[in-house]
Enzyme design. Structure first.
Site, PDB file in Angstrom:
ATOM      1  N   CYS A 290       0.887  -1.184   0.000  1.00 35.11           N
ATOM      2  CA  CYS A 290       0.000   0.000   0.000  1.00 35.11           C
ATOM      3  C   CYS A 290       0.914   1.219   0.000  1.00 35.11           C
ATOM      4  O   CYS A 290       1.142   1.843   1.040  1.00 35.11           O
ATOM      5  CB  CYS A 290      -0.930  -0.017   1.200  1.00 35.11           C
ATOM      6  SG  CYS A 290      -1.898  -1.530   1.351  1.00 35.11           S
ATOM      7  N   ASP A 457       2.073  -1.478   5.022  1.00 34.74           N
ATOM      8  CA  ASP A 457       1.635  -0.324   5.803  1.00 34.74           C
ATOM      9  C   ASP A 457       0.145  -0.184   5.529  1.00 34.74           C
ATOM     10  O   ASP A 457      -0.273   0.515   4.620  1.00 34.74           O
ATOM     11  CB  ASP A 457       2.410   0.926   5.387  1.00 34.74           C
ATOM     12  CG  ASP A 457       2.071   2.125   6.256  1.00 34.74           C
ATOM     13  OD1 ASP A 457       2.089   1.985   7.483  1.00 34.74           O
ATOM     14  OD2 ASP A 457       1.763   3.196   5.699  1.00 34.74           O
ATOM     15  N   CYS A 508      -0.857   3.592  11.273  1.00 33.30           N
ATOM     16  CA  CYS A 508      -0.774   4.895  11.936  1.00 33.30           C
ATOM     17  C   CYS A 508      -2.004   5.088  12.831  1.00 33.30           C
ATOM     18  O   CYS A 508      -2.637   6.141  12.806  1.00 33.30           O
ATOM     19  CB  CYS A 508      -0.647   6.023  10.926  1.00 33.30           C
ATOM     20  SG  CYS A 508      -1.984   6.100   9.718  1.00 33.30           S
TER      21      CYS A 508
END
Length: 593
Positions: A290, A457, A508
């Site tokens: 990604c 990610d 994140c």
């Protein structure tokens, strides 16, 4: 409007503050869905989660810059940035400022400094400052002229951006070009149906009076002062452009847009760490599942010294173009970017014959004469024998046949329509405006065991990004949906890595369900995976234990104490002062047949 710490040298600071001066402050309170707040409080402890929530609503006090060491050295870039800071006056209002809410006053240290963490020698920190106390001064008989911006716009302004036209929701009447305006943000508020809404129609006229419907809602949500770049009438008529040029900010971060292009990349520290943890080696084949916008992709390529192959995927055409553009700016040649949904990364093994046909057709396009193209089709299952397909082209009769060498009598006619269709798919020429580079290459996926290392990610709830001024959109159900999506992606990653390879998983978000719970799933599902230590190690340990959800009908399992020490969790409220982030690294062992 001036910062309190600079009042001794500012002519306007002696003026009496306007009425309601206490209202013009920045003290946001991040709002969550009640059940989500309880979930995070159970995971972190109520006090720690309160600190995390407070930190998320504010930006980091520094910018992290990754140096392209293939084009320049860290020392050389550091000196260039320091010269730019001096030339552009970016240090004005940063040195010697009083920091409100910080542990100690800002020291008179260099604005540009090297990253203090071992193993990150290609990283520089550029110091900012804040939060600053701002005084909005106006004539005693005049109210302050105001502009209200959207939440997304405000989050960008807190990171150093200007106020652009699409972000303006409301404005005081009679605002003209050059007027000073106080800039505040509209945050979603609870509504009767149980949801959230801003409740401001774009173009609303602000009277600056307590009778305004949204007057009290803006308490503590003023992010700075600026100069109007166009009159009110223009702000709501034109589709783009700068509406307000910010002159004073609650948080001051130097801007490096279009600075040292190709030599530096502005990137959050944990993202840089994730690329280092992957530990890519020259000559390897790496997959970034990604990849957009390409920060980690280019970081990996630089660590490999641009030797090997970095395959970058994204399902958005425009984002793939962004990756290619960034790679070009950094003069990186080992990056290949494709348009592909990461959930379809693994190519089905029965497509092998079709792959050979595609290559044969490509050869046909380059050769006008008769040709015989031999394509080796390798077996992917233990009970399947290898075979060879020969594509025979007779240009005199314009016939295209595929012949299986194991059965020479078999001939399959390929129509010219099918041929043209495949040629169009492979074409990567001018777009509809006759401009080159407008198309990206699509991929049908990759065969199992195709890569030495994979970075996943994963798309996530992004609850670690800061500044974040609202979090009420996420529910327990939506968080669970994110986790299911990530498991499906991880399943793809496991198939693509060869035995002896490495998978690095990162997000994140601060949500344990997308972090520790994913690691638990991976270790329990794939016994040939092992969690390993990471270098560099900047973040803290993961979360241990489990949590009961949905009225105790579902138990979410996290990590053991030993496993928690092997992952990295970046806490926004920690001294590292960065976004919320999570990294796990797996070694891939031999799969049992």
């Amino acid at each position: 409007m001036d910062s309190s710490s600079s009042s001794s040298h500012s002519p306007s600071a002696a003026a009496a503050p306007a009425p309601d001066a206490g209202r013009y402050t920045f003290s946001p309170k991040l709002r969550w869905q009640p059940e989500v707040e309880e979930y995070f409080a159970a995971a972190y402890g109520r006090d720690r989660f309160a600190r995390i929530s407070e930190a998320l609503a504010r930006p980091s006090r520094y910018s992290c810059i990754r140096v392209n060491t293939l084009k320049s050295s860290t020392d050389a870039v550091m000196h260039k940035l320091m010269d730019l800071v001096c030339e552009n006056g970016l240090s004005d209002g940063i040195y010697g400022m009083e920091i409100v809410g910080g542990d100690q006053p800002h020291e008179q240290s260099s604005l540009v400094r090297k990253c203090p963490y071992a193993g990150l020698e290609n990283v520089l920190f550029v110091q900012g400052s804040g939060p600053h106390v701002l005084n909005y001064n106006s004539q005693p008989d005049q109210s302050v002229k105001e502009v209200i911006v959207s939440r997304k716009c405000a989050e960008s302004v807190l990171r150093g951006a200007q106020v652009f036209v699409p972000g303006v929701l409301a404005c005081s009447s009679h605002v003209e070009k050059g007027d000073k305006v106080a800039v505040s943000v509209a945050i979603e508020q609870p509504v009767k149906d149980g949801g959230w809404a801003v409740g401001i129609t774009r173009g609303t006229v602000l009277q600056g009076l307590q009778s305004d419907v949204h007057y009290e809602e803006r308490n503590g949500l003023y992010i700075g002062q600026g100069t109007s770049a166009m009159p009110r009438s223009g702000i709501f008529r034109v589709p783009h452009g700068i509406a307000v040029e910010m002159t004073e900010r609650v948080y001051k971060l130097p801007s490096f847009n279009d600075v040292l292009e190709g030599e530096i990349f502005l990137q959050n520290l944990p993202s840089v760490v994730a690329a280092h943890v992957l530990d890519p080696q020259p000559g390897e084949r790496i997959l970034d599942m990604c990849a957009a916008p390409g920060g980690k992709t280019t970081a990996i390529a630089i660590l490999m010294r641009d030797k090997g192959e970095v395959v970058a995927l994204d399902r958005s055409h425009n984002k793939v173009m962004d990756i290619l553009k960034l790679a070009s700016e950094m003069d990186l040649n080992c990056i290949k970017a494709y348009k592909l949904d990461a959930l379809k990364s693994v190519r089905k093994t029965d497509e092998a014959t079709n792959v050979g046909m595609g290559e044969a057709i490509k050869t046909l396009a380059e050769d006008s004469g008769p040709c015989h193209v031999t394509v080796d089709v390798r077996a992917t299952n233990v009970n399947e024998e290898s075979s060879t397909t020969t594509v025979v082209v007779q240009s005199e009769t314009e016939q295209l046949f595929s012949v299986d060498d194991k059965n020479p009598e078999s001939r399959k006619y390929v129509s010219k329509a099918e041929l043209r269709k495949n040629l169009r798919r492979m074409k990567n020429g001018p777009g509809r405006n006759n401009c080159s580079g407008g198309r990206v290459e699509k991929s049908k996926g990759f065969f199992p065991n195709s890569f030495d290392r994979v970075l996943l990610d994963a798309p996530c709830s992004a609850l670690g990004l800061r500044p974040r001024l609202f979090a009420g959109e996420e529910t327990l159900e939506s968080l669970k949906t994110h986790a299911k999506y990530q498991r499906r992606m991880f399943d793809q990653a496991v198939k693509l890595v060869r035995p002896g390879g490495v998978i690095v998983y990162s997000t994140c978000t601060i949500n344990p369900g997308e972090n520790e719970a994913l690691v638990r799933y991976a270790l329990d599902t794939y016994k040939f995976l092992s969690l390993v230590s990471q270098h560099p190690k900047v973040g803290g340990p993961g979360i241990v234990g489990s949590c009961e959800l949905f009225n105790k009908t579902y138990t979410e399992e996290w990590l053991t104490e030993h496993e928690a020490e092997l992952v990295q969790r970046f806490d926004p409220s920690s001294p590292v002062d960065t976004i919320g982030f999570f990294i796990a690294k797996f070694n891939v062992g031999e799969r049992q047949v």
